[in-house]
Design an enzyme around this catalytic site. Structure first.
Site, PDB file in Angstrom:
ATOM      1  N   CYS A 152       0.837  -1.194   0.000  1.00 47.82           N
ATOM      2  CA  CYS A 152       0.000   0.000   0.000  1.00 47.82           C
ATOM      3  C   CYS A 152       0.880   1.255   0.000  1.00 47.82           C
ATOM      4  CB  CYS A 152      -0.979  -0.034   1.172  1.00 47.82           C
ATOM      5  SG  CYS A 152      -2.406   1.031   0.892  1.00 47.82           S
ATOM      6  N   HIS A 192      -3.557  -4.697   0.368  1.00 47.71           N
ATOM      7  CA  HIS A 192      -2.851  -5.297   1.512  1.00 47.71           C
ATOM      8  C   HIS A 192      -2.879  -6.828   1.419  1.00 47.71           C
ATOM      9  CE1 HIS A 192      -2.196  -1.673   3.949  1.00 47.71           C
ATOM     10  NE2 HIS A 192      -3.312  -1.236   3.404  1.00 47.71           N
ATOM     11  N   GLU A 204      -1.186  -8.961   2.899  1.00 49.20           N
ATOM     12  CA  GLU A 204      -0.975  -9.611   4.196  1.00 49.20           C
ATOM     13  C   GLU A 204      -2.288 -10.021   4.868  1.00 49.20           C
ATOM     14  OE1 GLU A 204      -0.403  -6.433   3.491  1.00 49.20           O
ATOM     15  OE2 GLU A 204      -0.949  -5.099   5.147  1.00 49.20           O
TER      16      GLU A 204
HETATM   17  N1  GLN Z   1      -1.651   6.771   3.217  1.00 51.26           N
HETATM   18  C1  GLN Z   1      -1.797   6.059   2.013  1.00 51.26           C
HETATM   19  C2  GLN Z   1      -3.162   6.266   1.377  1.00 51.26           C
HETATM   20  O1  GLN Z   1      -4.095   6.626   2.026  1.00 51.26           O
HETATM   21  C3  GLN Z   1      -1.509   4.566   2.194  1.00 51.26           C
HETATM   22  C4  GLN Z   1      -2.502   3.903   3.091  1.00 51.26           C
HETATM   23  C5  GLN Z   1      -2.036   2.547   3.558  1.00 51.26           C
HETATM   24  O2  GLN Z   1      -0.864   2.218   3.467  1.00 51.26           O
HETATM   25  N2  GLN Z   1      -2.928   1.755   4.091  1.00 51.26           N
HETATM   26  O3  GLN Z   1      -3.302   6.050   0.207  1.00 51.26           O
END
Ligand code: GLN
Length: 545
Positions: free
Chosen positions: A380, A506, A508
């Site tokens: 992410c 994500h 994970e």
């Molecule tokens: N801050 C980033 C976004 O909002 C990544 C978010 C995250 O890693 N869950 O896009």
């Protein structure tokens, strides 16, 4: 009609109630009983989405996009099935829906009270979860410890359910802790007795007591608990601390928990944890070790990256190695050379995150991985870091950035969709939950998954800015996964690198000990290759969606 098991905690928190609940789920499921698990969290936040990881650890996102307690991650990993928004109930949610109804005038002038209005709302959510899951048994874990003010309405609801359900439909499991007094080297049962007394004062007699301890618990102690707490001696089960959480179902099953619970609920099914045992054996006897750095913001608090930590352990099982994690404070990478902090690792992960702190340090970690050829997995925010680093240092856009950090960046390679469409209003909400992702043929991602369409879970606002796609691709960044319409970049890879891959989702969150996530599995395999080749016995197994 579904049956219910309520798990409460006593004495102290953090004794592994979530793992115990998840383990009980695994035990029942392995015996052919269909299960689902629900967490009842007493805090007043509507969900943990807005809480700091310092307060609450990781936010676990379900496929249907609910931001939930990290225990749901344990549940999914142990029972091997997806849960949904209905698996997570908080006092905040309960109050909110009751108060919204009150404002609408649904109560017709009545006085709104904890009993029956809050308890009915909780009850309805418990029954609805069982209904939705169509399971034989719904296991409900109550967060916190018995006696907490916020937990009272949940405990009262359980009491009512026990009362209104047939006797063999409801079971109460109480998880306690036996402290050791150093001077006499004695395990003490008094806190357990008090905790059970507290529970009984609320009208609940536990059927099973699981006594967590850091030391071996003798039969005498168990018999004493049984006598003082009025519980069947067979149902007082010790739970000593073990090396891996995945051993817990094996231990509890061996000690008769499954037999006892099934008997009391009038169910049956043979023990069958052979595959789970095999998995634990692989975990306990790795053929080697790889070291992977996780460069994040909350590294002193591993719960903030719980699913990442577990996904690495699963990938280790698949590759027959132990994955040692070097937790690296991303901020330190801003003042010290990356080589100082990262030298010697065979893989680097930049996990999800929000905000400015440590951002430039994470860029430094990606830069180090790219230039040294160390496998990199960006999760992410970690993909956004990877793309930004590549834009700055390979595409000749030194001021490239995400607009999350620098809204004025002349080269916003990561931006809000609204910005990409020329809209200035930033009031977007997060993209949450599962979305499809189409994979590009011949990419690392397609090779790992072994398919061309996958579903992965999201929790973010910012996106890869398509205005920069051509220039990034022109320099060797491969967009290897997109939304099926091609509009959103989901996975990118650095072509010139042995394994440098970032995902906007994500992965994970979907990894399980007996079904490692393909990207984590291949990332660890790449790390292993760097560590000195793949030992013959370390052929990766499992994975896939
Ligand atoms: N801050 C980033 C976004 O909002 C990544 C978010 C995250 O890693 N869950 O896009």
């Amino acid at each position: 009609m579904p049956k219910f098991i309520f798990v409460t905690g006593g004495v102290v928190s953090s004794v592994g109630k979530g793992i115990t609940t998840a383990s009980l789920g695994r035990i029942l499921k392995s015996r052919g009983v269909t299960v689902s698990i629900q967490k009842l969290d007493p805090y007043l936040n509507v969900d943990p989405g807005t809480m700091s990881p310092y307060q609450h650890g990781e936010v676990f996102v379900t496929a249907d996009g609910a931001e939930t307690d990290l225990d749901l991650g344990h549940y999914e990993r142990f029972i091997g099935q997806d849960l949904s928004a209905s698996s997570s109930v908080t006092s905040g949610k309960v109050y909110l829906s009751v108060l919204e109804r009150e404002r609408r005038g649904d109560y017709l002038g009545g006085t709104i009270q904890a009993v029956p209005h809050l308890t009915n709302e909780i009850k309805q959510r418990i029954y609805a979860a069982a209904d939705e899951a169509k399971c034989d048994v719904l296991i409900c874990e109550v967060g916190g410890t018995v006696g907490d003010i916020e937990g009272e309405t949940f405990i009262e609801t359980i009491r009512q359910i026990r009362h209104e359900q047939p006797r063999n439909n409801v079971l109460s499991v109480h998880v306690t802790f036996l402290p050791m007094v150093g001077a006499t080297h004695e395990l003490k049962t008094k806190p357990t007795q008090h905790s059970v007394r507290e529970l009984r004062s609320k009208g609940i007699q536990p059927d099973v007591i699981l006594a967590r301890s850091d030391h071996t618990v003798s039969r005498d102690i168990l018999d004493k608990i049984a006598l003082f707490c009025d519980v069947d001696p067979r149902a007082v089960i010790p739970m000593e601390t073990v090396a891996s959480i995945y051993e817990v179902p094996l231990i509890l099953e061996e000690r008769g928990l499954g037999d006892y619970v099934l008997e009391r609920l009038g169910l049956s099914g043979p023990r069958d944890l052979d595959e789970w045992r095999e998995m634990v054996e692989r975990l306990k006897h790795p053929a080697g070790t790889v070291e992977v750095a996780v460069a994040g913001k909350y590294v002193e608090l591993h719960d903030a990256y719980l699913s990442v930590k577990e996904a690495l352990a699963h990938a280790g099982i698949a590759n027959n190695v132990e994955v040692d994690i070097r937790w690296v404070q991303a901020e330190l990478l801003e003042t010290r050379p990356a080589a100082d902090l990262l030298a010697g690792v065979q893989g680097i992960i930049v996990p999800g995150g929000f905000g400015e702190r440590g951002w430039e340090g994470k860029i430094a970690a990606a830069n180090y991985a790219r230039e040294t050829g160390i496998p990199y997995l960006g999760l992410c925010l970690g993909m956004q870091v990877m793309v930004t680093e590549f834009a700055r240092n390979v595409c000749g856009l030194p001021a490239a950035n995400t607009t999350e950090i620098d809204p004025e960046s002349p080269h916003p390679v990561i931006s809000l969709l609204e910005e990409q469409m020329g809209i200035r209003n930033k009031g977007g909400t997060m993209r949450l939950g599962q979305y499809p992702c189409a994979l590009g043929e011949g990419s690392l991602a397609a090779e790992a998954y072994g398919t061309n369409l996958v579903f992965e879970r999201h929790r973010h606002r910012w996106e890869f800015n398509n205005a920069y796609r051509a220039i990034l691709e022109g320099h060797g960044l491969r967009v290897s996964g997109t939304s099926p319409d091609g509009a959103l970049v989901e996975i990118s890879e650095i072509s010139q690198h042995p394994f440098m891959l970032g995902t906007q989702f994500h992965p994970e969150l979907q990894s399980r000990p007996d079904r490692p996530h393909p990207l984590f599995r291949d990332f660890v395999r790449a790390a292993l290759r760097l560590a000195g080749g793949l030992p013959a016995e370390a052929v990766a197994v499992g994975g896939g969606q």
